[in-house]
Structures are given as structure tokens and as C-alpha cells.
Scaffold this active site. Structure first.
Site, PDB file in Angstrom:
ATOM      1  N   LYS A 212       0.865  -1.190   0.000  1.00  0.00           N
ATOM      2  CA  LYS A 212       0.000   0.000   0.000  1.00  0.00           C
ATOM      3  C   LYS A 212       0.901   1.239   0.000  1.00  0.00           C
ATOM      4  O   LYS A 212       1.437   1.624   1.030  1.00  0.00           O
ATOM      5  CB  LYS A 212      -0.889  -0.017   1.244  1.00  0.00           C
ATOM      6  CG  LYS A 212      -2.201   0.721   1.100  1.00  0.00           C
ATOM      7  CD  LYS A 212      -2.109   2.204   0.794  1.00  0.00           C
ATOM      8  CE  LYS A 212      -2.005   3.052   2.025  1.00  0.00           C
ATOM      9  NZ  LYS A 212      -1.893   4.500   1.722  1.00  0.00           N
ATOM     10  N   GLU A 286       8.714   0.731  11.430  1.00  0.00           N
ATOM     11  CA  GLU A 286       9.815   1.695  11.303  1.00  0.00           C
ATOM     12  C   GLU A 286       9.171   3.066  11.364  1.00  0.00           C
ATOM     13  O   GLU A 286       8.476   3.476  10.435  1.00  0.00           O
ATOM     14  CB  GLU A 286      10.559   1.454   9.982  1.00  0.00           C
ATOM     15  CG  GLU A 286      11.960   2.009  10.000  1.00  0.00           C
ATOM     16  CD  GLU A 286      12.004   3.420   9.463  1.00  0.00           C
ATOM     17  OE1 GLU A 286      11.812   4.352  10.283  1.00  0.00           O
ATOM     18  OE2 GLU A 286      12.204   3.605   8.273  1.00  0.00           O
ATOM     19  N   CYS A 320      13.187   9.952   8.051  1.00  0.00           N
ATOM     20  CA  CYS A 320      12.944   9.553   9.437  1.00  0.00           C
ATOM     21  C   CYS A 320      14.220   9.602  10.277  1.00  0.00           C
ATOM     22  O   CYS A 320      14.177   9.869  11.469  1.00  0.00           O
ATOM     23  CB  CYS A 320      12.323   8.161   9.485  1.00  0.00           C
ATOM     24  SG  CYS A 320      13.177   6.980   8.452  1.00  0.00           S
ATOM     25  N   GLU A 417       9.189  15.514  15.815  1.00  0.00           N
ATOM     26  CA  GLU A 417       9.686  15.284  14.453  1.00  0.00           C
ATOM     27  C   GLU A 417       9.016  16.302  13.523  1.00  0.00           C
ATOM     28  O   GLU A 417       7.790  16.298  13.368  1.00  0.00           O
ATOM     29  CB  GLU A 417       9.333  13.858  14.007  1.00  0.00           C
ATOM     30  CG  GLU A 417       9.923  13.515  12.660  1.00  0.00           C
ATOM     31  CD  GLU A 417       9.624  12.079  12.226  1.00  0.00           C
ATOM     32  OE1 GLU A 417       8.463  11.660  12.309  1.00  0.00           O
ATOM     33  OE2 GLU A 417      10.563  11.395  11.792  1.00  0.00           O
TER      34      GLU A 417
HETATM   35  P1  NDP Z   1       1.395   8.190   8.033  1.00  0.00           P
HETATM   36  O1  NDP Z   1       2.033   7.399   9.084  1.00  0.00           O
HETATM   37  O2  NDP Z   1      -0.006   8.616   8.203  1.00  0.00           O
HETATM   38  O3  NDP Z   1       1.461   7.410   6.641  1.00  0.00           O
HETATM   39  C1  NDP Z   1       2.258   6.302   6.335  1.00  0.00           C
HETATM   40  C2  NDP Z   1       1.454   5.285   5.540  1.00  0.00           C
HETATM   41  O4  NDP Z   1       0.427   4.711   6.360  1.00  0.00           O
HETATM   42  C3  NDP Z   1       0.723   5.869   4.336  1.00  0.00           C
HETATM   43  O5  NDP Z   1       0.681   4.907   3.320  1.00  0.00           O
HETATM   44  C4  NDP Z   1      -0.655   6.117   4.924  1.00  0.00           C
HETATM   45  O6  NDP Z   1      -1.640   6.272   3.953  1.00  0.00           O
HETATM   46  C5  NDP Z   1      -0.848   4.882   5.752  1.00  0.00           C
HETATM   47  N1  NDP Z   1      -1.842   4.996   6.808  1.00  0.00           N
HETATM   48  C6  NDP Z   1      -2.388   6.102   7.366  1.00  0.00           C
HETATM   49  N2  NDP Z   1      -3.244   5.762   8.344  1.00  0.00           N
HETATM   50  C7  NDP Z   1      -3.260   4.417   8.408  1.00  0.00           C
HETATM   51  C8  NDP Z   1      -3.924   3.461   9.236  1.00  0.00           C
HETATM   52  N3  NDP Z   1      -4.760   3.833  10.206  1.00  0.00           N
HETATM   53  N4  NDP Z   1      -3.699   2.142   9.045  1.00  0.00           N
HETATM   54  C9  NDP Z   1      -2.820   1.746   8.097  1.00  0.00           C
HETATM   55  N5  NDP Z   1      -2.156   2.600   7.283  1.00  0.00           N
HETATM   56  C10 NDP Z   1      -2.369   3.911   7.444  1.00  0.00           C
HETATM   57  O7  NDP Z   1       2.285   9.428   7.735  1.00  0.00           O
HETATM   58  P2  NDP Z   1       1.811  10.801   7.099  1.00  0.00           P
HETATM   59  O8  NDP Z   1       2.026  10.727   5.668  1.00  0.00           O
HETATM   60  O9  NDP Z   1       0.435  11.188   7.511  1.00  0.00           O
HETATM   61  O10 NDP Z   1       2.808  11.800   7.789  1.00  0.00           O
HETATM   62  C11 NDP Z   1       2.545  12.288   9.093  1.00  0.00           C
HETATM   63  C12 NDP Z   1       3.819  12.463   9.851  1.00  0.00           C
HETATM   64  O11 NDP Z   1       4.427  11.196  10.012  1.00  0.00           O
HETATM   65  C13 NDP Z   1       4.872  13.268   9.123  1.00  0.00           C
HETATM   66  O12 NDP Z   1       4.713  14.610   9.364  1.00  0.00           O
HETATM   67  C14 NDP Z   1       6.130  12.730   9.698  1.00  0.00           C
HETATM   68  O13 NDP Z   1       6.431  13.392  10.891  1.00  0.00           O
HETATM   69  C15 NDP Z   1       5.813  11.303  10.000  1.00  0.00           C
HETATM   70  N6  NDP Z   1       6.328  10.380   8.969  1.00  0.00           N
HETATM   71  C16 NDP Z   1       7.373   9.615   9.294  1.00  0.00           C
HETATM   72  C17 NDP Z   1       7.902   8.761   8.360  1.00  0.00           C
HETATM   73  C18 NDP Z   1       9.053   7.913   8.681  1.00  0.00           C
HETATM   74  O14 NDP Z   1       9.633   7.298   7.798  1.00  0.00           O
HETATM   75  N7  NDP Z   1       9.439   7.835   9.928  1.00  0.00           N
HETATM   76  C19 NDP Z   1       7.367   8.660   7.012  1.00  0.00           C
HETATM   77  C20 NDP Z   1       6.205   9.484   6.779  1.00  0.00           C
HETATM   78  C21 NDP Z   1       5.733  10.305   7.740  1.00  0.00           C
HETATM   79  P3  NDP Z   1      -1.900   7.758   3.392  1.00  0.00           P
HETATM   80  O15 NDP Z   1      -0.734   8.138   2.577  1.00  0.00           O
HETATM   81  O16 NDP Z   1      -3.108   7.672   2.580  1.00  0.00           O
HETATM   82  O17 NDP Z   1      -2.096   8.640   4.592  1.00  0.00           O
END
Ligand code: NDP
Length: 506
Positions: A212, A286, A320, A417
Site C-alpha cells: 500500500k 519503522e 525519518c 519530528e
Molecule cells: P502516516 O504514518 O499517516 O502514513 C504512512 C502510511 O500509512 C501511508 O501509506 C498512509 O496512507 C498509511 N496509513 C495512514 N493511516 C493508516 C492506518 N490507520 N492504518 C494503516 N495505514 C495507514 O504518515 P503521514 O504521511 O500522515 O505523515 C505524518 C507524519 O508522520 C509526518 O509529518 C512525519 O512526521 C511522519 N512520517 C514519518 C515517516 C518515517 O519514515 N518515519 C514517514 C512518513 C511520515 P496515506 O498516505 O493515505 O495517509
């Protein structure tokens, strides 16, 4: 100098002048300027609409629902993407289960390896196409997609292809077995690379996958699905289900999933851990980070400056493991900050497809709002904010590289973060104080240390609570090297031999 650019005042650096380029205003020192060097987008053909990739074919979502993916540098819609719901997930799980039981699972490792090598080679052959598409969909500079994201994605497939027929020598017993069907949810910051980190070890170990991708960056995962077709990967081995968070939640919750692998925010990671608890599904998470990049007074300053810049401004800080907290020894702090500011005035922000661009667009309006809000909080809490002179393009999502000095550990910009091009600078006097401050975070993903003394590197590495510690470098990745965190940064390792354990019944 704080906020000159954002408040529209003339920059105070006399040697710096503004130069207009296409789509952006660039800053050049000493009077020279770069001619535009745009990469052609003709290499990639983008369809107006994309379906889901299920059982080896592109199919529309059962509900017929779609969403738009947007170019963050221009705010223009790129394509309509199918939204997978629970019924689509069900179909994909059935296809993955059949593939696991009938083709991929029973297939000898040496045969599986051939497919992975094939995917790796096709990624290399089509690397320019992937690089351009990733820059358009994500907003990151072409020089990063071209030189980092795509080569590393191919390297992961090559690396794990090598393991596929040697699993019995990986240290997990004589006959380690795959888990079954893996549900893999990935973020938007390294779309293709995260797909490779998830798929390559899972497939090498004999699992089948539902991937996904993030809502804002689905295109390279869909192109990778096309590569799977080109490599004649058996149907159902890889399935790509696009959609928003609900699609991810449906993948995680499906009873036919044996293993969940997630990269993203700590908040969603916690929700997934709760959903998976008690189901018997294996889980790796992660999550986020707030890494300390520690610079001692004996560090080679020019190299450290490059490491600091790479640590926090690479990929617009959407990393991250970004070195978002700079801990610099007090005796050299002024010098280091001064050199850093000078270096930042040479960074070029603008068109992600221009080969000269260092800083591209922020991936989404939502992320831009988050960075803006946290940076405002930094100022409100009393830290000193500075950005190089840098006029932002009128359209798209942009944020100037930003450095906060005078940051204290209680500030939100030192604790949360930000996931953007924002650096918080703190100081320390002794190594003990550096360790205490570095570890003063709920996260534990990565850290950096800059010093000329090997013994100090080892001393620091033993004490900093982080999954990865880089010494005199930062943000280095290799498929053979395990990566992952602990505490609120998650658990499990990706990469290397350790990365196989996440997909084997060990
Ligand atoms: P999310 O954790 O929401 O998104 C990561 C993935 O999970 C996306 O594919 C998202 O879909 C999906 N997702 C969202 N909600 C659910 C759920 N309830 N169950 C299963 N999958 C889900 O990150 P965001 O993109 O919203 O970013 C928010 C914050 O997260 C950022 O500002 C940053 O601080 C942090 N982040 C950290 C990352 C890392 O590598 N450590 C990577 C990305 C974000 P969808 O894209 O549709 O929301």
C-alpha cells in the site's frame, strides 16, 4: 538576519544576490549563476488514470472510486488513482495466498532469485524513467532520485536476490520458512525505495505481498508493478493497492495477512500495533526519529558542514533518520553555525526536475502546514530563526531551509519530528553532556558523531541509544546494512541478513 526571506526584506549578506531562473528565484554567490538544466519529462509516459495491481493485472477498484495525485512543485493534478476498499483487499489477499501456496512458496530459492535479479536489472534499465516520475510525484530533486532513490532500490533487489537460494546459511536454522502473505504499508518520503525495502526481502524469503503506497506518491509503485509484469513475475506474488489510510487499515486488519510491515508516523504505528495485537500476525514498525548529529571541537569542520547539510536538508528533511538536532560543542558553535549559514546560501531551491536543484518541493500541503506550524512554535518559544535569502516559487509547496539557534531541550522543535528542512541547534560542553542531550528523546532511530578521535566515536556509539550511529558521515545506506530503531522509533530491522528475519518464521 532571521526571516529576511519570509518577511520580504532585502537580504543582509552583501555578497549574495538574487538570480531569476525558470520557476524559481535562485541565490548565487560571487555573481555567477547556473543556467537551467531541466531533465526532460518526455522519458516517462503518465497515464491519465491508474487501476490497482491485483493478481498480475491492472484492474479498476470495485467501488470505482479514484483520487488525484498532485505534483507538489506545481499543485497540478498528475493522474487519477484507484481507491482500494476492503473488497479489493480481499481479492488481493486471495490472489497472494494462491500464489504463495501454488507458485512462489514452493519455488526453489534459485528460481525466485532469477525474478529478483530481473526486476533489479529492469529498474536499472528504466532508472531515468523512474527518477523523473518520482521527482514529479514526490517533489524531490532529480539529482537525488537519479543518484540515490533509484540506484538504492535496484541495489536492494540485487542484494536480496543473492540471499534467495542461501536462506539456510543466513543463521536462522537449516530450513527457514516464509511467513505467507505480507501486508506492507509505506510512506511518501522515499516511495520507490521503501517499496524495494519491503518487497525485496519478503520475496527473497518466499512470501507474497500486498503493498500500500502513500496516497500522495503512488506512481512509482505502480510503475514497479509494471516492471513485475515485464519480469514475468507470477500473478499474485506482488499486488499494489492504492488508496488513503483506510486502505492501509484494511490491509493491516485482513485476517488473511500473516505479516505486517509498516513505515510511517509513530501515531499510525501505534494504531497498527493495536490492530495487530492478539492476531498472531508478525509485525515490524519503522517509525519516526529526532536524531542528534553531534559535532565535537576536533571535527573536520568543512566535512562536518557537508554532513550537517546532508543530514537535515537531503530530501527536504523528509527523512525519518534526519539529523534534525545539531549538537555542537560550545567552543566551536559560533564558527560551525557561521560556516553552515554560508553553505546554506549556496543551496539552490526550485524545480525538482532541474539537475542543479538541491532542495525541491515539500510533498503536500498538509506536510507544509505541519512544518510551518512547528517552525512558528520554535519562534514563539524563543529560539532564533534564520533562513538564507531564498525567494520561494509562487505555486507549489515550498519551505526555505531553516536553522534555529538558541534552542533549548524543552522546545517543541527539539522534541517533535518536524519532517522538513528545519534544523535545531543546541550546544554541549562535555562528551557526557552530549550523550545525555542526544538521548533526551523518546525516539531511537539514528545519530551522528563528528570527531577525529576513533576512541571517542566508539565511546559515543556505545552510549547513544539509536539503531544506527554514523561516524564522520550521515545518511549513508547500504542494502547489506541493517536499519531500524527502538523505543518510539519502532522495532525490527530492514536491510542486511537481519532484514530477512522479519519475513521468516524464526
Ligand atoms: P502516516 O504514518 O499517516 O502514513 C504512512 C502510511 O500509512 C501511508 O501509506 C498512509 O496512507 C498509511 N496509513 C495512514 N493511516 C493508516 C492506518 N490507520 N492504518 C494503516 N495505514 C495507514 O504518515 P503521514 O504521511 O500522515 O505523515 C505524518 C507524519 O508522520 C509526518 O509529518 C512525519 O512526521 C511522519 N512520517 C514519518 C515517516 C518515517 O519514515 N518515519 C514517514 C512518513 C511520515 P496515506 O498516505 O493515505 O495517509
Amino acid at each position: 538576519m532571521a526571516d529576511d526571506a519570509e518577511r520580504g526584506k532585502a537580504p543582509t549578506r552583501p555578497a549574495t544576490r538574487q538570480v531569476r531562473g525558470p520557476g524559481a528565484t535562485l541565490t548565487a554567490e560571487r555573481g555567477w549563476q547556473y543556467a537551467p538544466a531541466p531533465e526532460s519529462r518526455e522519458i516517462v509516459s503518465i497515464e491519465p488514470e491508474y487501476g490497482l495491481f491485483v493478481d498480475g493485472a491492472f484492474v479498476p477498484a470495485g467501488s470505482g472510486r479514484t483520487f488525484a495525485t498532485v505534483n507538489p512543485a506545481t499543485e497540478e493534478p498528475i493522474a487519477q488513482i484507484a481507491t482500494a476498499d476492503a473488497a479489493d483487499v480481499d481479492r488481493a489477499v486471495a490472489a497472494a495466498r494462491t500464489a504463495f501456496e501454488q507458485t512462489w512458496g514452493p519455488m526453489p530459492g534459485a528460481e525466485r532469485a532469477k525474478y529478483l535479479y530481473r526486476i533489479a536489472r529492469i529498474l536499472q534499465e528504466r532508472s531515468r524513467e523512474f527518477a523523473v516520475l518520482e521527482s514529479i510525484d514526490n517533489g524531490k530533486p532529480i539529482k537525488e532520485t537519479r543518484d540515490v532513490d533509484i540506484p538504492l532500490a535496484a541495489a536492494h533487489f540485487f542484494y536480496y536476490a543473492g540471499w534467495a537460494d542461501k536462506l539456510e546459511y543466513a543463521g536462522f536454522g537449516a530450513d527457514p520458512r516464509p511467513l505467507g502473505v505480507a501486508g506492507q504499508v509505506i510512506p511518501w518520503n522515499f516511495p520507490l525505495l521503501m517499496a524495494a525495502w519491503k518487497l525485496a526481502p519478503a520475496l527473497a524469503a518466499g512470501n507474497t505481498c500486498l503493498l500500500k503506497p502513500a496516497e500522495t506518491t503512488p506512481l512509482t509503485a505502480l510503475l514497479l508493478a509494471e516492471v513485475c509484469q515485464q519480469a514475468e513475475l507470477p500473478p499474485g506474488v506482488v499486488n499494489v493497492l492504492t488508496g488513503a489510510g483506510e486502505t492501509g487499515a484494511a490491509v493491516v486488519a485482513h485476517p488473511g495477512i500473516d505479516k505486517v510491515a509498516f513505515t510511517g508516523s509513530t501515531e499510525v504505528g501505534i494504531a497498527i500495533a493495536e490492530a495487530v495485537a492478539g492476531t498472531g500476525k508478525k509485525l515490524t514498525l519503522e517509525l519516526g526519529g529526532k536524531a542528534a548529529n553531534v559535532v565535537f571541537d576536533d571535527a573536520p569542520v568543512e566535512q562536518a558542514i557537508e554532513g550537517i547539510v546532508n543530514g537535515i536538508f537531503f530530501n527536504q528533511g523528509h527523512v525519518c533518520c534526519a539529523g534534525s538536532r545539531l549538537l555542537v560543542q560550545e567552543s566551536v558553535a559560533d564558527h560551525v553555525v557561521d560556516r553552515l549559514r554560508r553553505r546554506l546560501t549556496t543551496l539552490r531551491l526550485g524545480d525538482p526536475l532541474d539537475k542543479n536543484t538541491d532542495i525541491g518541493a515539500i510533498n503536500s500541503r498538509q506536510q507544509l502546514d505541519k512544518i510551518t506550524e512547528l517552525s512558528a512554535a520554535g519562534e514563539a518559544e524563543g529560539a532564533h530563526r534564520w533562513s538564507p535569502p531564498c525567494e520561494l516559487p509562487k505555486k507549489g509547496y515550498w519551505f526555505a531551509p531553516t536553522v534555529f539557534t538558541g534552542v533549548s531541550q524543552s522546545h517543541r522543535i527539539a522534541r517533535e519530528e518536524i519532517f522538513g528542512p528545519v534544523l535545531s541547534v543546541l550546544t554541549f560542553r562535555t562528551p557526557e553532556e552530549a550523550v545525555t542531550k542526544a538521548n533526551n528523546t523518546p525516539y531511537g532511530l539514528s545519530a551522528g558523531v563528528w570527531t577525529e578521535k576513533g576512541s571517542r566515536i566508539l565511546w559515543m556509539a556505545q552510549r547513544m541509544r539509536a539503531g544506527v550511529v554514523w561516524a564522520n558521515t550521515y545518511n549513508r545506506f547500504d542494502p547489506a546494512s541493517p536499519f531500524g530503531g527502538y523505543r518510539e522509533s519502532g522495532f525490527g530491522r530492514e536491510g542486511g541478513r537481519h532484514g530477512l528475519a522479519a519475513y521468516l518464521d524464526v
